[in-house]
Design a protein around this motif. Sequence first.
Motif, PDB file in Angstrom:
ATOM      1  N   GLY A 171      42.782  28.995  38.855  1.00 17.92           N
ATOM      2  CA  GLY A 171      43.139  29.680  40.094  1.00 17.92           C
ATOM      3  C   GLY A 171      43.146  31.195  39.939  1.00 17.92           C
ATOM      4  N   ILE A 172      43.642  31.664  38.790  1.00 19.95           N
ATOM      5  CA  ILE A 172      43.649  33.102  38.521  1.00 19.95           C
ATOM      6  C   ILE A 172      42.221  33.651  38.469  1.00 19.95           C
ATOM      7  CG2 ILE A 172      44.214  34.847  36.782  1.00 19.95           C
ATOM      8  CD1 ILE A 172      46.647  33.070  36.051  1.00 19.95           C
ATOM      9  N   SER A 200      51.813  38.874  30.914  1.00 24.39           N
ATOM     10  CA  SER A 200      52.444  40.057  31.500  1.00 24.39           C
ATOM     11  C   SER A 200      52.034  41.326  30.768  1.00 24.39           C
ATOM     12  CB  SER A 200      53.972  39.901  31.467  1.00 24.39           C
ATOM     13  OG  SER A 200      54.382  38.784  32.226  1.00 24.39           O
ATOM     14  N   ALA A 201      51.935  41.229  29.428  1.00 24.84           N
ATOM     15  CA  ALA A 201      51.514  42.403  28.665  1.00 24.84           C
ATOM     16  C   ALA A 201      50.100  42.822  29.041  1.00 24.84           C
ATOM     17  CB  ALA A 201      51.589  42.086  27.167  1.00 24.84           C
ATOM     18  N   GLY A 202      49.215  41.829  29.206  1.00 27.41           N
ATOM     19  CA  GLY A 202      47.851  42.148  29.621  1.00 27.41           C
ATOM     20  C   GLY A 202      47.792  42.763  31.003  1.00 27.41           C
ATOM     21  N   VAL A 203      48.618  42.241  31.916  1.00 27.77           N
ATOM     22  CA  VAL A 203      48.653  42.780  33.283  1.00 27.77           C
ATOM     23  C   VAL A 203      49.152  44.221  33.284  1.00 27.77           C
ATOM     24  CG1 VAL A 203      49.822  42.569  35.507  1.00 27.77           C
ATOM     25  CG2 VAL A 203      48.872  40.540  34.403  1.00 27.77           C
ATOM     26  N   VAL A 204      50.218  44.458  32.518  1.00 29.16           N
ATOM     27  CA  VAL A 204      50.757  45.828  32.437  1.00 29.16           C
ATOM     28  C   VAL A 204      49.700  46.776  31.885  1.00 29.16           C
ATOM     29  CG1 VAL A 204      52.430  47.288  31.235  1.00 29.16           C
ATOM     30  CG2 VAL A 204      53.156  45.121  32.255  1.00 29.16           C
ATOM     31  N   VAL A 226      43.147  37.430  30.830  1.00 37.41           N
ATOM     32  CA  VAL A 226      44.418  36.727  30.660  1.00 37.41           C
ATOM     33  C   VAL A 226      44.246  35.246  30.960  1.00 37.41           C
ATOM     34  CG1 VAL A 226      46.698  36.442  31.710  1.00 37.41           C
ATOM     35  CG2 VAL A 226      45.899  38.718  31.056  1.00 37.41           C
ATOM     36  N   ALA A 227      43.494  34.928  32.008  1.00 38.57           N
ATOM     37  CA  ALA A 227      43.273  33.526  32.387  1.00 38.57           C
ATOM     38  C   ALA A 227      42.536  32.762  31.288  1.00 38.57           C
ATOM     39  CB  ALA A 227      42.492  33.461  33.691  1.00 38.57           C
ATOM     40  N   LEU A 228      41.576  33.400  30.647  1.00 35.46           N
ATOM     41  CA  LEU A 228      40.848  32.737  29.556  1.00 35.46           C
ATOM     42  C   LEU A 228      41.783  32.421  28.389  1.00 35.46           C
ATOM     43  CD1 LEU A 228      37.526  34.800  29.569  1.00 35.46           C
ATOM     44  CD2 LEU A 228      37.892  32.482  30.449  1.00 35.46           C
ATOM     45  N   ASN A 229      42.703  33.330  28.105  1.00 37.34           N
ATOM     46  CA  ASN A 229      43.682  33.083  27.049  1.00 37.34           C
ATOM     47  C   ASN A 229      44.599  31.916  27.416  1.00 37.34           C
ATOM     48  OD1 ASN A 229      45.218  33.849  24.569  1.00 37.34           O
ATOM     49  ND2 ASN A 229      46.810  34.290  26.053  1.00 37.34           N
TER      50      ASN A 229
END
Length: 308
Positions: free
Chosen positions: A97-98, A162-166, A188-191
């Motif tokens: 979904g992301i 969250s760290a990736g988004v920041v 982030v979604a792949l991780n």
Amino acid sequence: MKRFDAWMTPSRMLWASVAVALVTIALKTVAWWLTDSVGLLSDAMESLVNLASAVFGLMMVMVAARPADDDHPYGHHKAEYFSSGFEGILIIVAALGIIWVAANRLFDSQPITQVGWGLALSVGSSVLNGLLAWLMFRAARQHRSLALEADARHLVTDVWTSAGVVLGIALVSVSGWLWLDAVVAIGVALNILKEGWQLIWRSSQGLMDEALEPEVLAQVNSVLASFANLHGETGGIRFDHLYSRQAGQRRFVDLHMHMPANWSLGRAADLRGRLEQALMSAVPGLRATIQLLPSDVEAHFDDARDLK
């Protein structure tokens, strides 16, 4: 600290996970509403998965705690594997979904607003998740709970998300490249996909009666060797056909104990009882099934008819 460890039962930790998930959903949703960042939206979506996973994990832990009955003579411990597999599936669905949302935003970039508040709320929720994950890993090791470990790993994934988004939002703010927000969300979604697959794989191995860990089997063999050496002067005993499996918090071993044919049944049964106690003391949560056989009798499990 020991009293606190005793308090951290699987059910209590999962109730705490439900509460923290509700708080982080609120924080991350507000952060997304303030910034209109697709990265923060992906973060909030994963927190919804955290909530669903914690609720399902709590249900499965309650099932696993049920005593053995006529229909389940070995207990209900494997229920925790369903929790891990379900959580892995939810993680994969959330990741897909992301990727879908981020891919659309990649070609329709939107400006990010009120970055400071958004980042503060996201970091605050990550601190909560990180602290809870640390406590859950500790409780999972203490209780050998796969449901707790799966939820803790998911929370760690949420922290990395969250760290990736920041990082993505910070890069957008510095460079002005709006598409970076979507690229970071996809990364982030792949991780998350990787973490989901690992949980599903581990739960499947547990449902297929995986053998005990090598270090645990080494403890079992050490106890058997000490008993064989101790009784070597009285005619000797030996062990063979050792099989093991694990089901949630419970461990099982089955083996044959050979002894001199002239031993009385009472003497043989007494030795078997002491061996069972020694094995259970060496390996917490172990259940041993030991079949008594005379030294000159062999059991055969390789009948050609059974291999067809």
